[in-house]
Scaffold this motif. Structure first.
Motif, PDB file in Angstrom:
ATOM      1  N   LEU A 254      27.786  37.727  50.684  1.00 42.71           N
ATOM      2  CA  LEU A 254      28.552  36.555  50.250  1.00 42.71           C
ATOM      3  C   LEU A 254      28.910  35.619  51.394  1.00 42.71           C
ATOM      4  O   LEU A 254      29.144  34.430  51.164  1.00 42.71           O
ATOM      5  N   GLU A 362      30.599  40.655  44.740  1.00 41.23           N
ATOM      6  CA  GLU A 362      31.432  39.692  43.993  1.00 41.23           C
ATOM      7  C   GLU A 362      32.490  40.411  43.176  1.00 41.23           C
ATOM      8  O   GLU A 362      33.644  39.972  43.097  1.00 41.23           O
ATOM      9  N   HIS A 365      35.228  41.595  45.498  1.00 41.19           N
ATOM     10  CA  HIS A 365      36.069  40.480  45.938  1.00 41.19           C
ATOM     11  C   HIS A 365      36.970  39.979  44.818  1.00 41.19           C
ATOM     12  O   HIS A 365      38.151  39.658  45.049  1.00 41.19           O
ATOM     13  N   ARG A 366      36.430  39.900  43.588  1.00 37.09           N
ATOM     14  CA  ARG A 366      37.266  39.458  42.460  1.00 37.09           C
ATOM     15  C   ARG A 366      38.443  40.397  42.246  1.00 37.09           C
ATOM     16  O   ARG A 366      39.571  39.956  42.010  1.00 37.09           O
ATOM     17  N   ALA A 369      40.917  39.682  45.062  1.00 40.46           N
ATOM     18  CA  ALA A 369      41.628  38.423  44.849  1.00 40.46           C
ATOM     19  C   ALA A 369      42.664  38.569  43.742  1.00 40.46           C
ATOM     20  O   ALA A 369      43.784  38.030  43.828  1.00 40.46           O
ATOM     21  N   SER A 461      38.380  32.570  44.168  1.00 40.53           N
ATOM     22  CA  SER A 461      37.778  33.172  45.355  1.00 40.53           C
ATOM     23  C   SER A 461      38.651  32.905  46.575  1.00 40.53           C
ATOM     24  O   SER A 461      39.201  31.808  46.735  1.00 40.53           O
ATOM     25  N   ARG A 462      38.785  33.905  47.415  1.00 41.97           N
ATOM     26  CA  ARG A 462      39.553  33.746  48.651  1.00 41.97           C
ATOM     27  C   ARG A 462      38.638  33.797  49.877  1.00 41.97           C
ATOM     28  O   ARG A 462      39.111  34.016  50.993  1.00 41.97           O
ATOM     29  N   LEU A 468      30.681  30.426  53.223  1.00 41.83           N
ATOM     30  CA  LEU A 468      29.935  31.013  52.109  1.00 41.83           C
ATOM     31  C   LEU A 468      28.442  31.044  52.443  1.00 41.83           C
ATOM     32  O   LEU A 468      27.891  30.091  52.992  1.00 41.83           O
TER      33      LEU A 468
END
Length: 957
Positions: A254, A362, A365-366, A369, A461-462, A468
């Motif tokens: 990512l 992803e 990360h979600r 977050a 998203s953080r 990115l």
């Protein structure tokens, strides 16, 4: 042997399973050698001066069922909490087809290092996939085939920067305070003997870059932040320094890869790509750099070449064994890798593909977050603005921190203990919404529970927009095809079928001890109680591991005669290093830090002088006599010459030449009398366990190769474990790891107990063999080696023998005269053995133009005879060349190995197809077909390609 062969489930049962020859075979082999029994043979092999030094008891071993029950009780003492510790170690899922068909498959775990590429194309392809995976994700041009762990990879990066940086005057290395603590610990250990100053600081506050030849940054940072390092990297480059970045591979799916923002080296761990936590190891580290630096890269490198038919073939690039060539001038002593673990990681990427990996990242990360959003609603201060999977929470007081940890552990959760006021939380592939809600509940203090779905819908998203990832990765066909279990299963089988491993035939490698890795020894490795424990979990949760390591240390003390053992070194090279560090620290503690001369016999393994250099010692080479033994007069003269500065001698026993030297006690006494310490390389312990003990006949320290003598499998070139045993006066100087131990030398590996999850293999082996079985194994290793030597001596001269014309556990066949009489080289014989279905013995070590054979105790007489028959038949083929009956240049040896494709093609050789591929009738029933012909090493080095071919080249093909 009947006393060791009970009914199934009885004590002593396992000894007869581990040792190959049956009682009748033993009698026949002893008769050939002219000895009445094993005791008589042993008495003739072991020198009088060291007889009776073994302190191993004669107890019977447990049955396999008994040992498994006992170790299962130990495993249950480990407590498995939900881990959110992070710090470079993450729970993950090992896909079941990879677990079953790779990690638990002897075709993969019993294979040897791919030094013979023709019979290693499968594992080489898997490693090429690993290199491609790393190069793609890091944005670098070239990557190696793995290193030992992230911390030692960082240490290698530090010395790499020292060699290559333009700022030659600088003696300091900058390490970010945001690096993992275990990495900083290993950096400090490695730097001190080399006179390198490690400066730990915040790179954001750095204004003067001129004092540094290099730097290490962490991406994402250990505490979770995702920093933009471009300005700092520009500053280091302007000052002539190089920059290494330790990066998380999953995050790089990512985030902008370090290779795209100026890094010179990218390193890290591939653990979270399907490899269990295992209390710290074994895990595959990675190391990637720019193409311009490829010749200086540490570790092994898989390259693409061609075979003699012009067909694509893989091989290890030659420069990756530099420690054998450059010795004390080597830049690294790394002799091994983490091949089995690198292959797991590569297949994890093959199975998931680029979209799958990105999807996992992803999702992680979600979840993170969403966790952060919920914590903010609960009034908890999150330190990070930008993060991937890790948060650091700032609490009001140390009391609050202590209470939080107590609540968490009561709820079955481990959080990271950052410091007195901060707590860390890391999420991973195995995390769920329920885990996030449980974490929120720790902070809610009885308030209304937060609803995950509601907050997840609001969580943005953080990741920093400027960082990115824009570039594609893993576009090669191999990462975009095998996504069903059927396809992956067949791909793994196809690769395994290309290779020779111990599940097909004996691997008679001298010095490398390719013995049985019994299934019962391997079973506990994949138990959750051993596999799912974090290395920095609270001590009360790892009581099973503590019992296992305490008992194993005691077992190894009994086997070696030493007083204390450290299990931390995760390779033989690291064990060597830790041993010399202990000697160095001991001298310093006595006010003799100036002692820096290390005597090393000219026959020593190449890692010995390389290790001495790394430990800040000056190598002085001592001569060997015509019999291959240490020249004691030369040794005495050099010990006396350097008396005031003598630190140590590094000597292998039995010798590198496979002989028990009569003068070993005298050698030890000479070194001690001149103020030095004796390091006995334990690579050849397989000839000594239960017969003699280095800690009792003069050794001060030895490293042991648990992946040799004590049955941990080689895994295609790793994992290994290289613990050290020491006498009592060196015990205070064993490796330390923060607060977990109370010793005076720094860490040599990232985890306190190194590759802890494979220690059950050795524990099981020793418990099932018992003292009596271990002694029997050593005797049988000696018997098998002498049997092979006797059967082959009239065909190939045995280069070195002991006083009674016997060898220890290995013998050296001298092929040098054949080169003169026939033009046939040691390479030709090694490749011809492939046609007979054998891996070649060790080539040209320790003497060029020779083969060193070690059969081990696990091989039956039938397998030994099969090998000897092959070697004798090859000698007959060489005689046919000598007589002119076979063409000098177009003969079965020069053209070996022969492939199936060649057999069905146009046949232009003056010898028959039958002689080429079925030189003995037994091969008709079970032929191994090499997938490629002889590989062209020179072409590979001149045209170095170390990644999967491009998508275009696949399409063209």
């Amino acid at each position: 042997m009947s006393k060791h062969t009970g009914a199934p489930g009885t004590s002593g049962e396992f000894v007869g399973r581990h040792i190959g020859p049956r009682e009748g075979d033993v009698r026949a082999m002893l008769e050939l050698l002219g000895y009445a029994d094993l005791e008589a043979l042993t008495a003739s092999v072991i020198p009088e001066s060291i007889k009776g030094t073994s302190v191993l008891d004669g107890a019977e071993g447990l049955s396999e069922a008994q040992a498994l029950a006992e170790i299962q009780a130990i495993a249950r003492r480990n407590q498995l909490l939900r881990d959110h510790i992070g710090q470079g170690y993450y729970p993950c899922h090992t896909p079941s087809p990879i677990l079953r068909n790779l990690l638990e498959n002897p075709a993969w775990y019993t294979a040897y290092t791919p030094y013979q590429p023709e019979i290693s194309q499968g594992r080489l392809e898997a490693l090429l996939n690993f290199q491609t995976l790393v190069a793609d994700l890091t944005g670098m041009q070239i990557a190696n085939a793995s290193l030992l762990d992230e911390a030692t990879a960082a240490a290698e990066a530090m010395t790499f920067c020292k060699r290559l940086a333009k700022n030659k005057a600088a003696q300091a290395f900058f390490a970010s305070v945001h690096c993992h603590p275990q990495t900083l610990a290993v950096l400090r250990t490695r730097a001190e003997p080399l006179g390198i100053e490690v400066v730990i600081g915040d790179e954001a506050e750095l204004r003067d870059f001129s004092p540094y030849f290099g730097a290490l940054l962490q991406y994402p940072a250990s505490n979770g932040d995702v920093f933009d390092y471009r300005a700092q990297i520009d500053g280091f480059h302007a000052a002539g320094a190089l920059v290494a970045v330790a990066a998380d591979l999953l995050a790089l799916t990512l985030l902008t890869p370090p290779g795209e923002f100026g890094a010179d080296v990218v390193l890290g761990s591939a653990q979270r790509f399907g490899v269990p936590l295992g209390f710290g190891g074994p895990h595959a580290a990675y190391f990637a750099t720019r193409d311009a630096f490829k010749r200086d890269m540490p570790g092994r490198l898989v390259g693409v070449s061609i075979d003699r038919f012009g067909k694509r073939a893989l091989r290890l690039a030659m420069q990756t064994r530099e420690q054998h060539i450059r010795r004390e001038k080597a830049t690294s002593n790394i002799c091994t890798a983490q091949v089995l673990l690198a292959n797991i990681a590569s297949m994890y990427a093959v199975y998931h593909g680029p979209q799958g990996l990105q999807g996992i990242a992803e999702r992680v990360h979600r979840l993170t977050a969403t966790l952060a959003l919920g914590l903010a609603k609960l009034g908890v201060a999150v330190e990070q603005e930008h993060f991937f999977d890790t948060l650091t929470l700032i609490l009001g007081s140390s009391r609050q921190v202590a209470e939080l940890h107590a609540r968490a552990r009561s709820a079955g959760i481990n959080l990271r203990e950052v410091d007195a006021l901060r707590v860390g939380i890391s999420l991973d592939e195995t995390s769920t919404p329920a885990d996030v809600e449980q974490l929120w509940a720790l902070f809610a203090e009885g308030g209304a529970p937060l609803a995950f779905d509601t907050l997840a819908a609001c969580a943005a998203s953080r990741l920093p927009a400027a960082l990115l990832r824009q570039s594609a990765f893993l576009q090669h066909e191999v990462f975009n095809r095998y996504h069903s279990e059927t396809e992956l299963m067949r791909y793994l089988r196809k690769l395994a079928d290309k290779d020779l491993a111990l599940d097909r035939s004996m691997i008679p490698l001298g010095s490398c001890t390719m013995k049985l890795n019994a299934a019962s020894e391997m079973i506990p490795v994949t138990w959750a109680e051993f596999g799912n424990l974090h290395p920095f979990a609270p001590a009360e949760q790892s009581q099973g591991y503590r019992q296992l390591t305490d008992e194993l240390e005691a077992m190894l003390c009994a086997a070696t005669g030493y007083d204390a053992v450290s299990l931390q070194p995760n390779a033989g090279s690291q064990g060597e290093y830790a041993g010399l560090l202990a000697i160095r620290a001991y001298h310093a503690s006595r006010g003799e830090a100036h002692r820096d001369v290390c005597l090393i016999p000219s026959s020593a393994h190449g890692t010995n002088p390389a290790t001495a250099q790394m430990a800040g010692m000056r190598v002085v080479v001592t001569a060997c006599d015509a019999k291959g033994n240490v020249d004691i007069d030369d040794l005495r003269a050099k010990a006396e010459e350097h008396r005031e500065r003598l630190a140590a001698i590094m000597i292998t026993y039995p010798s590198t030449h496979g002989v028990f030297e009569e003068g070993i006690r005298e050698i030890c006494a000479i070194v001690h009398d001149n103020g030095g310490q004796v390091y006995i390389d334990g690579a050849n312990m397989n000839a000594m366990v239960g017969l003699c003990a280095p800690g009792k006949f003069g050794g001060d320290v030895s490293h042991l190769n648990l992946h040799k003598t004590f049955c941990i499998p080689h895994g295609g070139g790793g994992p290994g474990v290289g613990p050290i045993g020491v006498k009592a006066h060196l015990a205070p100087f064993l490796p330390d790891h923060g607060e977990q131990l109370e010793r005076k030398v720094g860490a040599v590996s990232a985890a306190p107990f190194g590759s802890a999850s494979i220690l059950p293999i050795t524990w099981m082996y020793i418990r099932m063999m018992g003292g009596a079985g271990l002694r029997r194994a050593s005797q049988m290793a000696i018997l098998n080696a002498n049997y092979v030597a006797r059967r082959l001596e009239e065909h190939y001269p045995i280069l070195y023998t002991g006083e009674n014309g016997l060898v220890a556990h290995e013998c050296i066949l001298d092929l040098r005269p054949l080169k003169e009489s026939s033009g046939i080289s040691v390479d030709d014989v090694a490749k011809r053995l492939i046609d007979y279905g054998f891996h070649a013995p060790t080539m040209s070590f320790p003497v060029a133009g020779t083969l060193m054979v070690e059969p081990t105790e696990s091989e039956s007489q039938q397998e030994l005879d099969r090998f000897c028959d092959a070697m004798i038949r090859i000698r007959e083929e060489i005689r046919a060349v000598e007589r002119g009956e076979l063409h000098a240049d177009d003969n079965p040896l020069k053209n070996a190995p022969h492939t199936a494709a060649e057999l069905v093609g146009e046949w232009s050789h003056p010898y028959s197809r039958e002689l080429a591929v079925f030189p003995v009738a037994s091969l008709v029933d079970g032929k191994y077909w090499p997938p490629v012909g002889r590989v062209d090493n020179v072409h590979g080095d001149r045209n170095l390609i170390c990644a999967c071919p491009s998508l275009e080249s696949y399409q063209e093909a």
